[in-house]
Design a protein around this motif. Structure first.
Motif, PDB file in Angstrom:
ATOM      1  N   MET A   1     -10.495   2.114  -3.415  1.00 37.66           N
ATOM      2  CA  MET A   1     -11.127   3.110  -2.710  1.00 37.66           C
ATOM      3  C   MET A   1     -10.242   4.143  -1.846  1.00 37.66           C
ATOM      4  O   MET A   1      -9.223   3.498  -0.966  1.00 37.66           O
ATOM      5  N   CYS A   2     -10.282   5.258  -2.178  1.00 37.99           N
ATOM      6  CA  CYS A   2      -9.104   6.230  -1.711  1.00 37.99           C
ATOM      7  C   CYS A   2      -9.832   7.348  -0.938  1.00 37.99           C
ATOM      8  O   CYS A   2     -10.954   7.603  -1.168  1.00 37.99           O
ATOM      9  N   LYS A   3      -9.034   7.881  -0.120  1.00 38.16           N
ATOM     10  CA  LYS A   3      -9.546   9.095   0.595  1.00 38.16           C
ATOM     11  C   LYS A   3      -9.352  10.299  -0.180  1.00 38.16           C
ATOM     12  O   LYS A   3     -10.096  11.217   0.100  1.00 38.16           O
ATOM     13  N   THR A   4      -8.468  10.398  -0.836  1.00 42.76           N
ATOM     14  CA  THR A   4      -8.332  11.647  -1.874  1.00 42.76           C
ATOM     15  C   THR A   4      -8.149  11.295  -3.252  1.00 42.76           C
ATOM     16  O   THR A   4      -7.798  10.187  -3.697  1.00 42.76           O
ATOM     17  N   LYS A   5      -8.247  12.276  -4.240  1.00 40.60           N
ATOM     18  CA  LYS A   5      -8.261  12.114  -5.627  1.00 40.60           C
ATOM     19  C   LYS A   5      -6.589  11.859  -5.883  1.00 40.60           C
ATOM     20  O   LYS A   5      -6.244  11.007  -6.986  1.00 40.60           O
ATOM     21  N   GLN A   6      -5.851  12.515  -5.362  1.00 36.60           N
ATOM     22  CA  GLN A   6      -4.389  12.285  -5.443  1.00 36.60           C
ATOM     23  C   GLN A   6      -3.961  10.712  -4.820  1.00 36.60           C
ATOM     24  O   GLN A   6      -3.114  10.042  -5.583  1.00 36.60           O
ATOM     25  N   GLU A   7      -4.718  10.471  -3.899  1.00 38.43           N
ATOM     26  CA  GLU A   7      -4.301   8.949  -3.494  1.00 38.43           C
ATOM     27  C   GLU A   7      -4.696   8.124  -4.672  1.00 38.43           C
ATOM     28  O   GLU A   7      -4.106   7.102  -4.973  1.00 38.43           O
ATOM     29  N   ALA A   8      -5.836   8.258  -5.338  1.00 44.79           N
ATOM     30  CA  ALA A   8      -6.326   7.288  -6.279  1.00 44.79           C
ATOM     31  C   ALA A   8      -5.618   7.467  -7.302  1.00 44.79           C
ATOM     32  O   ALA A   8      -5.061   6.497  -7.868  1.00 44.79           O
ATOM     33  N   GLU A   9      -4.924   8.619  -8.067  1.00 48.02           N
ATOM     34  CA  GLU A   9      -3.962   8.750  -8.920  1.00 48.02           C
ATOM     35  C   GLU A   9      -2.643   8.010  -8.678  1.00 48.02           C
ATOM     36  O   GLU A   9      -2.094   7.265  -9.603  1.00 48.02           O
ATOM     37  N   GLU A  10      -2.202   8.108  -7.408  1.00 51.06           N
ATOM     38  CA  GLU A  10      -0.887   7.205  -6.983  1.00 51.06           C
ATOM     39  C   GLU A  10      -1.258   5.711  -6.961  1.00 51.06           C
ATOM     40  O   GLU A  10      -0.325   4.951  -7.313  1.00 51.06           O
ATOM     41  N   ALA A  11      -2.438   5.401  -6.498  1.00 51.23           N
ATOM     42  CA  ALA A  11      -2.722   3.963  -6.622  1.00 51.23           C
ATOM     43  C   ALA A  11      -2.556   3.381  -8.063  1.00 51.23           C
ATOM     44  O   ALA A  11      -2.241   2.513  -8.520  1.00 51.23           O
ATOM     45  N   CYS A  12      -3.237   4.319  -9.122  1.00 50.52           N
ATOM     46  CA  CYS A  12      -3.133   3.993 -10.449  1.00 50.52           C
ATOM     47  C   CYS A  12      -1.907   3.632 -11.038  1.00 50.52           C
ATOM     48  O   CYS A  12      -1.667   2.699 -11.580  1.00 50.52           O
TER      49      CYS A  12
ATOM     50  N   LEU B   1      -2.154  -3.919  -0.566  1.00 51.53           N
ATOM     51  CA  LEU B   1      -2.666  -3.813   0.754  1.00 51.53           C
ATOM     52  C   LEU B   1      -1.638  -3.487   1.318  1.00 51.53           C
ATOM     53  O   LEU B   1      -1.751  -2.639   2.407  1.00 51.53           O
ATOM     54  N   LYS B   2      -0.236  -3.982   1.263  1.00 49.95           N
ATOM     55  CA  LYS B   2       0.826  -3.416   1.920  1.00 49.95           C
ATOM     56  C   LYS B   2       0.945  -1.884   1.901  1.00 49.95           C
ATOM     57  O   LYS B   2       1.468  -1.098   3.091  1.00 49.95           O
ATOM     58  N   LYS B   3       0.688  -1.351   0.748  1.00 53.12           N
ATOM     59  CA  LYS B   3       0.849   0.253   0.521  1.00 53.12           C
ATOM     60  C   LYS B   3      -0.344   0.846   1.194  1.00 53.12           C
ATOM     61  O   LYS B   3      -0.402   2.181   1.255  1.00 53.12           O
ATOM     62  N   GLY B   4      -1.200   0.344   1.737  1.00 53.27           N
ATOM     63  CA  GLY B   4      -2.348   0.906   2.527  1.00 53.27           C
ATOM     64  C   GLY B   4      -3.769   1.168   1.413  1.00 53.27           C
ATOM     65  O   GLY B   4      -4.412   1.949   2.030  1.00 53.27           O
ATOM     66  N   PHE B   5      -3.573   0.639   0.382  1.00 48.76           N
ATOM     67  CA  PHE B   5      -4.634   0.987  -0.445  1.00 48.76           C
ATOM     68  C   PHE B   5      -5.863   0.185  -0.508  1.00 48.76           C
ATOM     69  O   PHE B   5      -5.889  -1.044  -0.166  1.00 48.76           O
ATOM     70  N   GLY B   6      -7.127   0.613  -0.572  1.00 46.51           N
ATOM     71  CA  GLY B   6      -8.318   0.061  -0.281  1.00 46.51           C
ATOM     72  C   GLY B   6      -8.820  -1.004  -1.504  1.00 46.51           C
ATOM     73  O   GLY B   6      -9.672  -0.554  -2.240  1.00 46.51           O
ATOM     74  N   LEU B   7      -8.022  -1.852  -1.781  1.00 46.00           N
ATOM     75  CA  LEU B   7      -8.380  -2.728  -2.978  1.00 46.00           C
ATOM     76  C   LEU B   7      -9.374  -3.523  -2.858  1.00 46.00           C
ATOM     77  O   LEU B   7      -9.455  -4.124  -1.753  1.00 46.00           O
ATOM     78  N   VAL B   8     -10.438  -3.524  -3.855  1.00 38.41           N
ATOM     79  CA  VAL B   8     -11.376  -4.528  -3.840  1.00 38.41           C
ATOM     80  C   VAL B   8     -11.443  -5.267  -5.179  1.00 38.41           C
ATOM     81  O   VAL B   8     -11.506  -4.462  -6.367  1.00 38.41           O
TER      82      VAL B   8
END
Length: 419
Positions: free
Chosen positions: A234-245, A218-225
């Motif tokens: 939940m991410c705004k871009t595919k790149q953000e999803a890859e970074e979250a992973c 959450l601190k990194k701004g990722f939409g975690l559920v």
């Protein structure tokens, strides 16, 4: 030790204990029903043993439960008396650990459930997060670092006696090893590792162990559920999803000694568009719609087939009770989802299997097929009936092919059995 767990706390724990299966028992063979017959004396004895420090947790009964993916889930079933003590500890811990729960966590929390998790996903998508990272933690309960867990817990509990009792409650060897397939014994984690599935304390401690992961994401701004050890981001871009992973894997590995399932990093990446659909907490979710996943539909049909084709000697009334129980449980799980044409498909399957069952037992003649009205007449409630809210049985109906009523003695509709 009296302050540790009092007799009144044991009574409260007993009252709140899950008693839905009164025949459930541990290695001592004492069922919940048997324990309840002299519960007062049982609780007094436990309280005395806790007070003088002589209470000993017993071993666990190992049980393997079938998983939807064909695997087995290992459970360690404690004795009823141990469950009461563990529940009392959990009730003491719960208010202290409540403050660690993050808004992204929905599993094992009061007044929250799978539908709340799904709604949180929809809200994030509505806000523009249309890319989804699906992930789950590999063998989470088996691989929790118990030393790290107890060290974290020590700062909250601040009672060596209570912490020692919690540790003992988590340390349970399998006592019925001779009853388990030797090839499957390795599935059970050792008594010194992880937190045992089936233990009353485990859900509470699981969320506590993962709260630092929730905070970091959450601190990194990722939409975690997150729901237990499964989560989506939940991410705004595919790149953000890859970074979250990548970030999730690094944090889990470095800080908690855990890792994501290999699929998250294989060629079959778990990153996809919200509009393409994905599976989470037992639902298939696509856009603002959730529906039963294909595996859930297949399992429903398979359970029907198992009951009607089983060699187990059961009366027709008992089989009807079991069929109604499966239908009721499945409908309750998915009644808020988009069922489409599946209720009709499921009813056709049930009537076909039931017709075959009746013909094999010479209740129907060759070629006879039971109708939905006749099924209601003998007490069966189909999935379509549940959807339509139909409770009124047909007065009497003949076979659609022969015009004859089925050669069965009329019975009152069987009450639904629990799943």
């Amino acid at each position: 030790m009296r302050k540790l767990i009092s007799l009144s706390e044991l009574q409260t724990a007993w009252n709140k204990l899950n008693k839905r299966n009164p025949r459930s028992y541990g290695v001592d063979g004492v069922t919940i029903a048997a324990f309840s017959y002299n519960v007062e004396s049982q609780l007094k004895k436990i309280a005395q043993q806790l007070a003088n420090g002589s209470y000993q947790f017993q071993g666990a009964k190992g049980v393997l439960i079938d998983k939807s993916d064909g695997g087995k889930r290992p459970l360690k079933i404690a004795t009823v008396r141990d469950r009461v003590v563990a529940k009392a500890l959990a009730l003491r811990l719960e208010p202290r650990l409540f403050r660690f729960d993050q808004p992204c966590s929905f599993g094992y929390r009061k007044k929250l459930g799978t539908r709340d998790a799904v709604e949180a996903i929809h809200k994030l998508a509505d806000a523009g997060s249309k890319w989804v990272l699906e992930a789950d933690i590999k063998k989470f309960f088996d691989r929790v670092d118990r030393k790290k867990l107890l060290d974290k817990l020590n700062a909250v509990v601040r009672s060596p006696l209570r912490l020692a009792l919690i540790e003992k409650a988590l340390t349970s060897e399998i006592e019925n090893r001779d009853e388990i397939d030797p090839d499957l014994l390795s599935i059970f984690p050792s008594a010194a590792a992880g937190i045992p599935q089936g233990n009353t304390l485990s859900p509470l401690l699981a969320n506590f162990y993962l709260h630092t992961f929730d905070q970091a994401m959450l601190k990194k701004g990722f939409g975690l559920v997150r729901y237990a050890d499964d989560f989506v981001v939940m991410c705004k871009t595919k790149q953000e999803a890859e970074e979250a992973c990548v970030y999730a894997q690094r944090f889990l590995n470095d800080k908690l000694g855990l890792e994501l399932h290999e699929l998250a990093f294989s060629g079959k990446t778990q990153i996809r568009r919200y509009s393409d659909g994905f599976q989470f907490v037992g639902f298939f979710i696509r856009d603002r719609i959730q529906m039963p996943p294909g595996k859930a539909k297949d399992r429903y049909k398979e359970r029907i087939k198992q009951i009607l084709r089983s060699d187990k000697k059961e009366t027709l009334v008992r089989k009807i009770q079991r069929l109604n129980g499966i239908t009721k449980g499945w409908y309750e799980a998915f009644k808020t989802t988009a069922l489409g044409q599946f209720p009709n498909e499921a009813d056709e399957f049930l009537l076909a299997e039931l017709s075959q069952f009746l013909r094999e037992r010479k209740i129907f003649r060759r070629g006879d097929i039971i109708s939905s009205q006749q099924a209601r007449f003998i007490g069966i409630r189909t999935l379509g009936d549940s959807v339509r809210g139909s409770t009124k049985p047909a007065d009497r109906a003949g076979s659609p092919r022969t015009g004859r009523a089925p050669r069965t003695k009329p019975t009152n509709p069987a009450p639904p059995a629990s799943v």
